[in-house]
Motif scaffolding. Sequence first.
Motif, short mmCIF file in Angstrom:
data_model
loop_
_atom_site.label_atom_id
_atom_site.label_comp_id
_atom_site.label_asym_id
_atom_site.label_seq_id
_atom_site.Cartn_x
_atom_site.Cartn_y
_atom_site.Cartn_z
N LYS A 289 -0.90 9.51 5.74
CA LYS A 289 -1.08 8.97 7.09
C LYS A 289 -1.76 7.61 7.08
O LYS A 289 -1.75 6.90 8.10
N LYS A 290 -2.34 7.22 5.96
CA LYS A 290 -2.98 5.91 5.85
C LYS A 290 -1.96 4.80 5.65
O LYS A 290 -2.29 3.62 5.85
N ASP B 83 -3.31 11.87 2.92
CA ASP B 83 -3.47 10.46 2.58
C ASP B 83 -2.24 9.64 2.94
O ASP B 83 -2.32 8.41 3.07
N LYS C 204 0.83 -1.21 0.00
CA LYS C 204 0.00 0.00 0.00
C LYS C 204 0.87 1.26 0.00
O LYS C 204 0.55 2.24 -0.67
#
Length: 209
Positions: A95-96, A93, A74
């Motif tokens: 931080k995901k 994003d 990811k």
Amino acid sequence: MSRTPRFATRVLSVGAALSLGIGLTACSAEQGSSVEPAASETTSTSAAQSASPSPTVPSPEEKAITKAETAVRKYFRVMEVSLRDPKNFNVEDFKKVAITTALSDLRNGVNSHAYQGVHQVGGIKVESIKDPEVSLTNRPNEVPPEIPNVIFTVCYDLSDVDVVTEDGTSIVTDARPDRVALQVGVANYEYPKGPWLVDFTDGPELTSC
């Protein structure tokens, strides 16, 4: 083995370097046959089925490795999205997929690309994620803290990746290898229910694999 998440002294930003198929064979009686299975056959079949081994339950370490590997993939996907359109990417994003130094690396990479007016074309191929080192020791309040983590050796292929200016001019030099190896640390700061996030990328600059 207990490991403390490392804040690498030599951190290499990845951006800077730029199913199970199961075949089943069924046997059936001929059409029109009215023959019923003998009682002994039925009993034998039931006994064989009941004797089948139960599915192996993965250990906590195996579960951690699986989740951490997914987190690495990811991380690469989000990084690529950001570098393909750095001026319009929402840095929140990141931080995901990342935390601590890895999060800073991603922010620095996309900001650098946006400032220079360049973007990535082509895609990174993750060739292997191997040699996991796992520690599930969870002592966040100690000094230094010990956080559950998995460290992989990751090899990825950059041969199809270019970084170009707005007019399409490449800024990639011949010194960049096509394949790069890094250590990638993935940590879970809210173990066991928290997310697994890439914590650092570490390795001698542009080490080929």
